[in-house]
Enzyme design. Structure first.
Site, short mmCIF file in Angstrom:
data_model
loop_
_atom_site.label_atom_id
_atom_site.label_comp_id
_atom_site.label_asym_id
_atom_site.label_seq_id
_atom_site.Cartn_x
_atom_site.Cartn_y
_atom_site.Cartn_z
CD GLN A 35 4.34 -10.36 8.46
OE1 GLN A 35 3.80 -10.65 9.53
NE2 GLN A 35 3.82 -10.70 7.29
CG HIS A 47 3.25 -5.11 -16.05
ND1 HIS A 47 3.03 -4.97 -17.40
CD2 HIS A 47 3.34 -6.45 -15.83
CE1 HIS A 47 2.98 -6.16 -17.98
NE2 HIS A 47 3.15 -7.08 -17.04
NE ARG A 108 5.43 -7.99 -6.08
CZ ARG A 108 4.32 -7.27 -5.88
NH1 ARG A 108 4.27 -6.42 -4.88
NH2 ARG A 108 3.30 -7.40 -6.68
CG LEU A 130 0.45 -4.95 14.59
CD1 LEU A 130 1.24 -3.90 15.37
CD2 LEU A 130 -0.45 -4.26 13.56
CE1 TYR A 215 6.91 -8.67 -15.60
CE2 TYR A 215 4.85 -9.61 -16.33
CZ TYR A 215 5.66 -9.16 -15.31
OH TYR A 215 5.24 -9.21 -14.01
CG ASP A 294 -3.08 -6.23 -2.23
OD1 ASP A 294 -3.67 -5.57 -3.10
OD2 ASP A 294 -2.28 -7.14 -2.50
CB ALA A 307 2.18 -3.13 -6.97
#
Length: 382
Positions: A35, A47, A108, A130, A215, A294, A307
């Site tokens: 989208q 991670h 990410r 959608l 991190y 998810d 993830a």
């Protein structure tokens, strides 16, 4: 594999891209519909454990990721106030030797861009929000807000906690607020050089009811990231996040160790995100539509495996479709759920409880897992 049959993946997040890439490499015709109007370096740190690096090996991006990402030798857990070490979980060379791949931390957005390179050029379609779904029995019609539509033999819903495809299968139901928020900030590495302090590669600072995970996101250590987990009264969240501030962080973590105070002081921009939950789904698929990540089993991020579970889902779904062929997608979907539900539910439970690696423990059940290695459980024995 017949190129006449088509698979549509809705959502170009990490799970959707993994599913698309692996299915294409297995010979299926796959298109991914996202989208967002275009790719952008959204999100923050993430991670990726050996359980996922072994999947990236099959996607052809393992070495590229290793070259970019940070490679912590340990996951340290420390008392937020005193700095006392609660656990030292070996990673680094130990992870390669014991679990069969590296453990890395990365941005990410950088990982998402890398995953995109593993798909067939032209098979990711942006600006496809959608609007409706119709499973005719013989195929699925996806209609998008830009007026376009497409047909596919099966559809994979990788469209997140607010999944439209989940809503199509199970009806509209808003996710529930967990009572926790996550503060997030990216810090430029150069900001930390003024302190005579040690900023460890991967450390989680804990106190009784809150924590701060910190991190590096690059091998060059030019970007340091933190994400909190903090109880917070409910409010009417508008959008995915709201702005926070150094002042709020100081109020929240004011009694924490000097290293944490330095991180807060170095934060140029802080955001605050509600952590949302859903009840376990009664089904993971219906007809020609199947869910992953998810859309299927959202979890708090406290275990750094959300993830990873979506990517594992994509790998197992590929494995099951290769086993049955696309014509027998119904059996593949049942096999997929039978071989994923127990593991995803266990990770979801441990992550939501926020106990993982707080004390010294063996994480081999998470990191040593290879989605392609174990014999497939039959749907009857699941």
């Amino acid at each position: 594999m017949s190129n006449m049959k088509r698979i549509a993946v809705v959502g170009a997040g990490l799970g959707g891209l993994a599913a698309g890439s692996l299915l294409q490499k297995a010979g299926f015709h796959v298109d991914v519909y996202e989208q967002s109007p275009a790719f952008s370096r959204l999100g923050a740190g993430i991670h990726m454990g050996p359980n996922v690096l072994k999947i990236f090996r099959r996607m052809g991006i393992e070495q590229q990721l290793e070259d970019l990402a940070s490679h912590p030798d340990f996951w340290f857990s420390r008392d937020g106030e005193t700095g006392e070490y609660l656990s030292r979980i070996p990673l680094g060379d130990f992870a390669r030797r014991e679990y069969g791949a590296a453990y890395v931390t990365v941005h990410r957005g950088d990982l998402q861009a890398m995953q995109m390179t593993s798909l067939t050029p032209g098979s990711i379609h942006f600006g496809k929000c959608l609007s409706s779904v119709e499973d005719s029995g013989s195929d699925v019609v996806l209609r998008f807000q830009d007026g376009s539509e497409t047909r596919a033999d099966i559809v994979i819903g990788a469209d997140g906690i607010n999944s439209k495809l989940r809503e199509h299968l199970l009806g509209a139901e808003a996710p529930t607020y967990s009572g926790w928020v996550a503060h997030r900030a990216l810090i430029r590495g150069e900001q930390l050089r003024k302190y005579n302090l040690s900023f460890e590669d991967c450390v989680k600072w804990w106190s009784e009811d809150r924590h701060l995970m910190v991190y590096y996101t690059t091998r060059s250590r030019d970007e340091y990231y933190y994400v909190s987990g903090v109880p917070h009264p409910a409010w009417d969240f508008k959008g995915s996040f709201v702005d926070s501030s150094r002042a709020e962080m100081l109020e929240t973590f004011g009694n924490y160790h000097p290293v944490v105070q330095a991180l807060i002081e170095s934060s140029e921009s802080v955001t605050k995100w509600p952590l949302l939950n859903r009840k376990p789904l009664p089904v993971w698929s219906e007809g020609r539509i199947v869910l992953l990540g998810d859309a299927c089993h959202p979890m708090k991020p406290h275990m750094a495996q959300g993830a990873a579970m979506a990517i594992e889902d994509g790998a197992m779904l590929t494995r099951c479709l290769c086993e049955t062929g696309l014509d027998d997608y119904a059996t593949a979907f049942r096999l997929y759920e039978a071989n994923r539900k127990e593991r995803a539910s266990r990770v979801q439970s441990v992550s939501n409880a926020n106990t993982f690696l707080r004390a010294q423990e063996d994480p081999a059940w998470v990191y040593g897992y290879d989605v392609f290695a174990d014999p497939l459980k039959s749907e009857v024995n699941s």
